[in-house]
Design a protein around this motif. Sequence first.
Motif, PDB file in Angstrom:
ATOM      1  N   ARG A  45     -38.051  84.508 106.848  1.00 33.38           N
ATOM      2  CA  ARG A  45     -36.666  84.040 106.746  1.00 33.38           C
ATOM      3  C   ARG A  45     -36.604  82.515 106.791  1.00 33.38           C
ATOM      4  NH1 ARG A  45     -33.156  85.205 110.933  1.00 33.38           N
ATOM      5  NH2 ARG A  45     -31.432  84.769 109.505  1.00 33.38           N
ATOM      6  N   ILE A  46     -37.418  81.913 107.674  1.00 32.06           N
ATOM      7  CA  ILE A  46     -37.419  80.457 107.789  1.00 32.06           C
ATOM      8  C   ILE A  46     -37.898  79.815 106.485  1.00 32.06           C
ATOM      9  CG2 ILE A  46     -38.517  78.500 108.952  1.00 32.06           C
ATOM     10  CD1 ILE A  46     -38.605  80.202 111.490  1.00 32.06           C
ATOM     11  N   LEU A 104     -35.302  80.071 103.857  1.00 32.91           N
ATOM     12  CA  LEU A 104     -34.230  79.097 104.086  1.00 32.91           C
ATOM     13  C   LEU A 104     -34.655  77.725 103.588  1.00 32.91           C
ATOM     14  CD1 LEU A 104     -31.538  78.160 105.419  1.00 32.91           C
ATOM     15  CD2 LEU A 104     -32.853  77.819 107.525  1.00 32.91           C
ATOM     16  N   ASP A 116     -25.188  80.818 107.111  1.00 31.62           N
ATOM     17  CA  ASP A 116     -25.670  82.158 106.770  1.00 31.62           C
ATOM     18  C   ASP A 116     -26.865  82.539 107.632  1.00 31.62           C
ATOM     19  OD1 ASP A 116     -23.718  82.321 104.836  1.00 31.62           O
ATOM     20  OD2 ASP A 116     -25.059  81.803 103.176  1.00 31.62           O
ATOM     21  N   TYR A 117     -27.729  81.584 107.905  1.00 28.44           N
ATOM     22  CA  TYR A 117     -28.961  81.885 108.640  1.00 28.44           C
ATOM     23  C   TYR A 117     -28.668  82.335 110.068  1.00 28.44           C
ATOM     24  CZ  TYR A 117     -33.698  81.448 110.419  1.00 28.44           C
ATOM     25  OH  TYR A 117     -34.917  81.724 111.002  1.00 28.44           O
ATOM     26  N   CYS A 133     -27.302  77.069 106.573  1.00 27.84           N
ATOM     27  CA  CYS A 133     -27.474  77.199 108.024  1.00 27.84           C
ATOM     28  C   CYS A 133     -26.475  78.182 108.623  1.00 27.84           C
ATOM     29  CB  CYS A 133     -27.354  75.834 108.691  1.00 27.84           C
ATOM     30  SG  CYS A 133     -28.721  74.712 108.294  1.00 27.84           S
ATOM     31  N   ASP A 154     -34.993  80.543 115.397  1.00 33.93           N
ATOM     32  CA  ASP A 154     -33.722  80.189 114.750  1.00 33.93           C
ATOM     33  C   ASP A 154     -33.399  78.707 114.966  1.00 33.93           C
ATOM     34  OD1 ASP A 154     -33.376  82.795 113.916  1.00 33.93           O
ATOM     35  OD2 ASP A 154     -32.155  83.356 115.661  1.00 33.93           O
ATOM     36  N   SER A 170     -34.349  72.095 109.142  1.00 33.88           N
ATOM     37  CA  SER A 170     -33.531  72.008 107.929  1.00 33.88           C
ATOM     38  C   SER A 170     -32.684  70.742 107.947  1.00 33.88           C
ATOM     39  CB  SER A 170     -32.633  73.236 107.802  1.00 33.88           C
ATOM     40  OG  SER A 170     -33.379  74.415 107.666  1.00 33.88           O
TER      41      SER A 170
END
Length: 490
Positions: free
Chosen positions: A151-152, A155, A182-183, A180, A293, A300
């Motif tokens: 996932r990271i 992103l 959405d994440y 961010c 997370d 990011s």
Amino acid sequence: MMPTFQSVVNWLSNVLDAYTVAFFVLDPLKSSFKLVTCQSLSKHLQRTLSLPKDGSGILSQVHKVGHTVHLGKVEVEGLAGSLPFYREGEQGIKGLLATPVAGDQGLLYVDTKRHWGFNDKQQKWIHETARILEQLLDHSHRLQERESFSRILTLWHDLTEAWEKTRSRTEAAQALVQGCADYVRADYAFLVTRGCSDNAYRIAAAVGKVSQRLLQSAVGRETKGLVIEALEAGKDVFIPALNPESSDHYLFVSGEPLPHQGSLWVLCGGSAELGSLGLALLGKKRLTLTQDDKIAVQKSFKIFEAFYERWHYRESYAEWACRDGASGFLNPWSFAAQVKEAVHAAVQNSDPLALLMLQYEPWQYAQAVIPPSELDVWEKGFMESLKMHVAPGIVVGRLAQNRYGLLTLGGDLRDLLAVAKNASWVCQRLPGPKKKKLALKTFVGASQMPQDGVTFDDLWMTACHRLFEALHSGPKQSAQPPPSAGKISN
């Protein structure tokens, strides 16, 4: 992995003829024991159970000491208060055993109503089962880590691809806040900026139902909003639960149409060149953020800062490439391009347009009799005066050392003539030329649309022709000073 955990628990329950076999895992974010799976004859054991790490009776004791607790015969009597997972309690339990799984990560609980405690062989089965659960739990964590890393990387990949394609900092900021939000499953996200010399913050991009009034507002540095205070302090802030009853819990300005509940996370960034940058994430409910997370969003934001800085310098270079270095006005090529665009827009919208050329003379003679150091002083004085008296909406270009162009779209030629009149008065009052007994004078050539044409060439050539006529029509009378004109000093 849940069916595998369940099958192991079912096997142990059947072998022991147990009343309850339950496997708990510690959730460090919520500081609680979560029931992963169980097999029980109890009607009181809730399948979606979550118990606080402290104050959960036998579970808390085993987790605290890190050793197996085995109770049998009389020790188990009156134990209802230590078994909170049964809620209303249970009667008739004759023996129980609770043991850690994977250190402090989990707990295996077994009890029975068939016999008083568990014999050595049964305890061995329970401990072997705990080791199997530890292996399964480790495998489950590895899968979760792999999914989290995937996932990271997704992103970061999506964001960097979007930033490579965006044409402006605004588009890039929108990609950041959307990605961010959405994440971490936030309901609102904001990118807040403040220039180095600004005294107010602005929202560059936002996600969620945010009013246009708030998006377009400038928020002063003195505002006591939580986001602004964090940016002023330059420290990241995470508030797990906003208090909707608190008058101090608002993000930007008091009375803003935003929810004041759930979680707020503010990340601070920026530099001496960029000014202040902030990323704020707001959830209507509490945001559950793992360490992965947090790292994903923080990195990011850091990557975005590098892109943002690149755009900043690119835009700054593009802006200064269009400007004259000494005055800050548009250079000849940029001013001509601006006039072309203005003519096109005026034709499309049927708007009036005025163009004026201003030149002061005798320039070549002045260069011959005034030293460069003095010449620079009165040139700067003239340019500063021009900046002070140019009304908003008037575009100024420096076409040569002693020639300027003024453009107004949708305005009046009288506005440009007023600037020229003031420039004439300034030229007469400059002390440098006076010392050399040099009378500087301004000459003007102007054109209007549609009176003098509807094309760039028509308007430009008409203004230049009239300036040429003014320069060769003989001595020009000195302009009378406007009421607001002041003396320019060295």
